[in-house]
Design a protein around this motif. Structure first.
Motif, PDB file in Angstrom:
ATOM      1  N   SER A  71     -11.034 -15.337   5.102  1.00 56.37           N
ATOM      2  CA  SER A  71     -10.772 -16.695   4.607  1.00 56.37           C
ATOM      3  C   SER A  71      -9.296 -17.054   4.681  1.00 56.37           C
ATOM      4  CB  SER A  71     -11.283 -16.843   3.179  1.00 56.37           C
ATOM      5  OG  SER A  71     -10.731 -15.834   2.370  1.00 56.37           O
ATOM      6  N   SER A  72      -8.478 -16.225   5.317  1.00 52.47           N
ATOM      7  CA  SER A  72      -7.046 -16.545   5.472  1.00 52.47           C
ATOM      8  C   SER A  72      -6.449 -15.652   6.559  1.00 52.47           C
ATOM      9  CB  SER A  72      -6.294 -16.288   4.159  1.00 52.47           C
ATOM     10  OG  SER A  72      -6.343 -14.896   3.857  1.00 52.47           O
ATOM     11  N   TYR A  73      -5.269 -16.062   7.055  1.00 53.54           N
ATOM     12  CA  TYR A  73      -4.541 -15.205   8.002  1.00 53.54           C
ATOM     13  C   TYR A  73      -4.146 -13.889   7.333  1.00 53.54           C
ATOM     14  CZ  TYR A  73      -4.216 -18.621  11.707  1.00 53.54           C
ATOM     15  OH  TYR A  73      -4.519 -19.479  12.730  1.00 53.54           O
ATOM     16  N   GLU A  74      -3.786 -13.993   6.044  1.00 56.25           N
ATOM     17  CA  GLU A  74      -3.377 -12.785   5.317  1.00 56.25           C
ATOM     18  C   GLU A  74      -4.522 -11.769   5.324  1.00 56.25           C
ATOM     19  OE1 GLU A  74      -2.429 -13.865   1.355  1.00 56.25           O
ATOM     20  OE2 GLU A  74      -1.639 -11.865   0.893  1.00 56.25           O
ATOM     21  N   MET A  75      -5.735 -12.263   5.069  1.00 58.94           N
ATOM     22  CA  MET A  75      -6.892 -11.358   5.073  1.00 58.94           C
ATOM     23  C   MET A  75      -7.135 -10.829   6.484  1.00 58.94           C
ATOM     24  SD  MET A  75     -10.799 -11.963   3.633  1.00 58.94           S
ATOM     25  CE  MET A  75     -10.656 -12.059   1.879  1.00 58.94           C
ATOM     26  N   ALA A  76      -6.938 -11.689   7.490  1.00 60.35           N
ATOM     27  CA  ALA A  76      -7.134 -11.231   8.886  1.00 60.35           C
ATOM     28  C   ALA A  76      -6.180 -10.083   9.172  1.00 60.35           C
ATOM     29  CB  ALA A  76      -6.890 -12.379   9.857  1.00 60.35           C
ATOM     30  N   GLU A  77      -4.951 -10.189   8.673  1.00 65.09           N
ATOM     31  CA  GLU A  77      -3.966  -9.131   8.950  1.00 65.09           C
ATOM     32  C   GLU A  77      -4.252  -7.853   8.184  1.00 65.09           C
ATOM     33  OE1 GLU A  77      -0.481 -11.669   8.641  1.00 65.09           O
ATOM     34  OE2 GLU A  77      -0.138 -11.308  10.803  1.00 65.09           O
ATOM     35  N   VAL A  79      -7.282  -6.782   8.051  1.00 66.83           N
ATOM     36  CA  VAL A  79      -8.495  -6.302   8.705  1.00 66.83           C
ATOM     37  C   VAL A  79      -8.187  -5.721  10.091  1.00 66.83           C
ATOM     38  CG1 VAL A  79     -10.581  -7.244   9.818  1.00 66.83           C
ATOM     39  CG2 VAL A  79     -10.051  -7.856   7.468  1.00 66.83           C
ATOM     40  N   CYS A  80      -7.161  -6.281  10.762  1.00 65.63           N
ATOM     41  CA  CYS A  80      -6.857  -5.850  12.131  1.00 65.63           C
ATOM     42  C   CYS A  80      -5.355  -5.991  12.400  1.00 65.63           C
ATOM     43  CB  CYS A  80      -7.635  -6.710  13.131  1.00 65.63           C
ATOM     44  SG  CYS A  80      -7.072  -8.418  13.183  1.00 65.63           S
ATOM     45  N   THR A  81      -4.919  -5.448  13.538  1.00 65.38           N
ATOM     46  CA  THR A  81      -3.526  -5.607  13.951  1.00 65.38           C
ATOM     47  C   THR A  81      -3.429  -6.864  14.793  1.00 65.38           C
ATOM     48  OG1 THR A  81      -3.479  -3.222  14.127  1.00 65.38           O
ATOM     49  CG2 THR A  81      -1.594  -4.402  15.056  1.00 65.38           C
ATOM     50  N   LEU A  82      -2.574  -7.799  14.369  1.00 62.71           N
ATOM     51  CA  LEU A  82      -2.423  -9.068  15.083  1.00 62.71           C
ATOM     52  C   LEU A  82      -1.048  -9.156  15.722  1.00 62.71           C
ATOM     53  CD1 LEU A  82      -3.752 -12.172  13.091  1.00 62.71           C
ATOM     54  CD2 LEU A  82      -4.475 -11.293  15.307  1.00 62.71           C
ATOM     55  N   ASP A  83      -1.013  -9.218  17.031  1.00 62.51           N
ATOM     56  CA  ASP A  83       0.246  -9.403  17.753  1.00 62.51           C
ATOM     57  C   ASP A  83       0.836 -10.775  17.358  1.00 62.51           C
ATOM     58  OD1 ASP A  83       1.669  -8.700  20.527  1.00 62.51           O
ATOM     59  OD2 ASP A  83       1.229 -10.859  20.458  1.00 62.51           O
ATOM     60  N   PRO A  84       2.165 -10.862  17.101  1.00 60.21           N
ATOM     61  CA  PRO A  84       2.741 -12.147  16.643  1.00 60.21           C
ATOM     62  C   PRO A  84       2.496 -13.303  17.630  1.00 60.21           C
ATOM     63  CG  PRO A  84       4.369 -10.374  16.476  1.00 60.21           C
ATOM     64  CD  PRO A  84       3.159  -9.773  17.136  1.00 60.21           C
ATOM     65  N   GLY A  85       2.548 -13.003  18.944  1.00 51.77           N
ATOM     66  CA  GLY A  85       2.311 -14.052  19.953  1.00 51.77           C
ATOM     67  C   GLY A  85       0.879 -14.568  19.855  1.00 51.77           C
ATOM     68  N   ARG A  87      -1.034 -14.420  17.242  1.00 49.73           N
ATOM     69  CA  ARG A  87      -1.194 -15.113  15.963  1.00 49.73           C
ATOM     70  C   ARG A  87      -0.790 -16.582  16.096  1.00 49.73           C
ATOM     71  NH1 ARG A  87       0.078 -14.543   9.643  1.00 49.73           N
ATOM     72  NH2 ARG A  87       0.142 -16.774   9.497  1.00 49.73           N
ATOM     73  N   LYS A  88       0.291 -16.810  16.817  1.00 52.93           N
ATOM     74  CA  LYS A  88       0.756 -18.184  17.043  1.00 52.93           C
ATOM     75  C   LYS A  88      -0.314 -18.972  17.815  1.00 52.93           C
ATOM     76  CE  LYS A  88       4.997 -20.427  18.313  1.00 52.93           C
ATOM     77  NZ  LYS A  88       5.454 -20.539  19.695  1.00 52.93           N
ATOM     78  N   GLY A  89      -0.837 -18.367  18.882  1.00 54.96           N
ATOM     79  CA  GLY A  89      -1.867 -19.026  19.688  1.00 54.96           C
ATOM     80  C   GLY A  89      -3.137 -19.292  18.886  1.00 54.96           C
ATOM     81  N   LEU A  90      -3.444 -18.348  18.002  1.00 54.88           N
ATOM     82  CA  LEU A  90      -4.677 -18.491  17.209  1.00 54.88           C
ATOM     83  C   LEU A  90      -4.654 -19.727  16.329  1.00 54.88           C
ATOM     84  CD1 LEU A  90      -5.588 -14.907  15.922  1.00 54.88           C
ATOM     85  CD2 LEU A  90      -6.951 -16.396  17.406  1.00 54.88           C
ATOM     86  N   SER A  91      -3.433 -20.163  15.969  1.00 57.21           N
ATOM     87  CA  SER A  91      -3.349 -21.308  15.050  1.00 57.21           C
ATOM     88  C   SER A  91      -3.989 -22.566  15.666  1.00 57.21           C
ATOM     89  CB  SER A  91      -1.896 -21.578  14.658  1.00 57.21           C
ATOM     90  OG  SER A  91      -1.191 -21.962  15.822  1.00 57.21           O
ATOM     91  N   HIS A  92      -4.176 -22.585  17.008  1.00 57.08           N
ATOM     92  CA  HIS A  92      -4.875 -23.723  17.643  1.00 57.08           C
ATOM     93  C   HIS A  92      -6.385 -23.661  17.418  1.00 57.08           C
ATOM     94  CE1 HIS A  92      -1.401 -25.184  20.012  1.00 57.08           C
ATOM     95  NE2 HIS A  92      -1.034 -23.923  19.914  1.00 57.08           N
ATOM     96  N   PHE A  93      -6.900 -22.492  17.081  1.00 55.86           N
ATOM     97  CA  PHE A  93      -8.366 -22.308  17.038  1.00 55.86           C
ATOM     98  C   PHE A  93      -8.895 -21.869  15.679  1.00 55.86           C
ATOM     99  CE2 PHE A  93      -6.735 -21.449  21.282  1.00 55.86           C
ATOM    100  CZ  PHE A  93      -7.422 -22.438  21.990  1.00 55.86           C
TER     101      PHE A  93
END
Ligand code: AMP
Ligand code: MG
Length: 346
Positions: A71-77, A79-85, A87-93
């Protein structure tokens, strides 16, 4: 056990109505809930026993991992390793109908990952799903809420039919707005690969992430020997009634042939114009979102019509049409001359 039914608004849910189901999830219970794509059957992704129960309830092959919903980016992080690049792209989706495959965090139980070192993660946009996950306070592993091989569920009445005796809660919020599952992309190889076509069009992803490799399996055309995504190798989305894939032109001529009066024609509004036999119209082939939202319920409707079989045709395979084509191919078998001859004879 009869499931507790909670009726709840999709877009403006009452938090107090979701509290008990959220707590139940955290404590290892199973909850069917709506998302923007299809209904999901959820369990605490940190709880091995609860996730194993999902595999039992769905009769899901053990090697097919679950998607973990956050339910948040914080929770996503967490759960998994998110590359910063990325993560930025994901904000579109995100929040939305996109699942990423990324290296798994240690807390995700083995059952949710089906033993893989990676995890599928999705941040849904449906307000009711987000609020439920917030109330649970833990990531929720949730595959589509259907018995394995059956069509996914977009209508709460179907969710109750299929799961009422098997889960603790069913949250009903009306029909799923998108109607086709999330797009799954793999971020763990060089370059991004599409593992499953879904509600986020590849064209949109490419605008943000650059070229995406679209495998034949993602289009539903071929089954590889060693699939990249375990789910792609299994029979999927099948109605009980035999469903045959035909060319649109062929359907138009069969559609008014009395030899097929006991069959149902699942078609676009354009193809449907000449069909006098029984038909289910999915929508215009220039409005693929409408077609997507009707497809799974049409496959279940077919089963309720007492027909000897059904016929369906392909739709344009661009945008969400790629996912529509994938689901249609997997739910049907091509109508060969040989099959046609037996249908006409019997
Ligand atoms: P479902 O939620 O039942 O519609 O299916 C989830 C899809 O995501 C299946 O096709 C899975 O195989 C795929 N999936 C989930 N986790 C992973 C993973 N770690 N690696 C590859 N595919 C995955
Ligand atoms: Mg599924």
């Amino acid at each position: 056990m009869k499931a507790h039914l909670i009726k709840c608004s999709y877009s403006d849910p009452d938090r107090s109505a979701l509290k008990e189901a959220g707590r139940a999830l955290r404590e290892g219970k199973i909850v069917v809930f709506p998302t923007e794509t299809v209904y999901g059957v959820g369990a605490n992704a940190l709880d091995q026993n609860a996730c194993e129960e999902i595999f039992r309830i769905k009769n899901r092959p053990q090697d097919n991992p679950l998607i973990v919903h956050v339910s948040s980016y914080e929770m996503a992080e967490s759960v998994c390793t998110l590359d910063p690049g990325i993560r930025k792209g994901l904000s579109h989706f995100w929040p939305g109908p996109l699942t990423i495959i990324a290296p798994s965090g240690a807390a995700i139980c083995k059952a949710a990952r089906a033993g893989l070192p990676t995890v599928g993660v999705r941040f849904p946009s449906a307000p009711v799903a987000r609020m439920l996950i917030e109330e649970a306070g833990v990531p929720i592993a949730a595959p589509s809420a259907n018995i394995s091989t059956r069509p996914s569920i977009t209508d709460p009445a179907h969710a109750l039919e299929e799961f009422s005796g098997k889960v603790d809660f069913v949250i009903a919020s009306g029909k799923s707005p998108l109607g086709i599952e999330s797009t799954v992309i793999d971020l763990t190889s060089k370059g991004i690969r599409l593992l499953r076509a879904g509600s986020t069009p590849v064209e949109d992803l490419e605008k943000v992430f650059g070229d995406i490799e679209v495998t034949e399996a993602a289009r539903g055309v071929a089954t590889e020997e060693r699939p990249l995504s375990p789910g792609t190798k299994y029979l999927h989305y099948s109605p009980m009634t035999p469903l045959y894939l035909v060319a649109e032109e062929q359907m138009k001529s069969m559609g008014h042939d009395p030899r097929f009066s006991e069959y149902v024609f699942i078609c676009s509004s354009q193809a449907g114009q000449g069909i006098t036999n029984r038909k289910i119209v999915l929508g215009s082939d220039s409005d693929l979102s409408a077609v997507a939202s009707r497809l799974f319920s049409a496959l279940r409707e077919l089963d309720s019509m007492g027909a000897r079989g059904g016929f369906i045709h392909m739709f344009p395979e661009h945008g969400i049409g790629l996912a529509i084509g994938n689901r249609i191919r997997k739910a049907s078998r091509p109508l060969t001359g040989e099959i046609l001859a037996t249908l006409v004879r019997s």
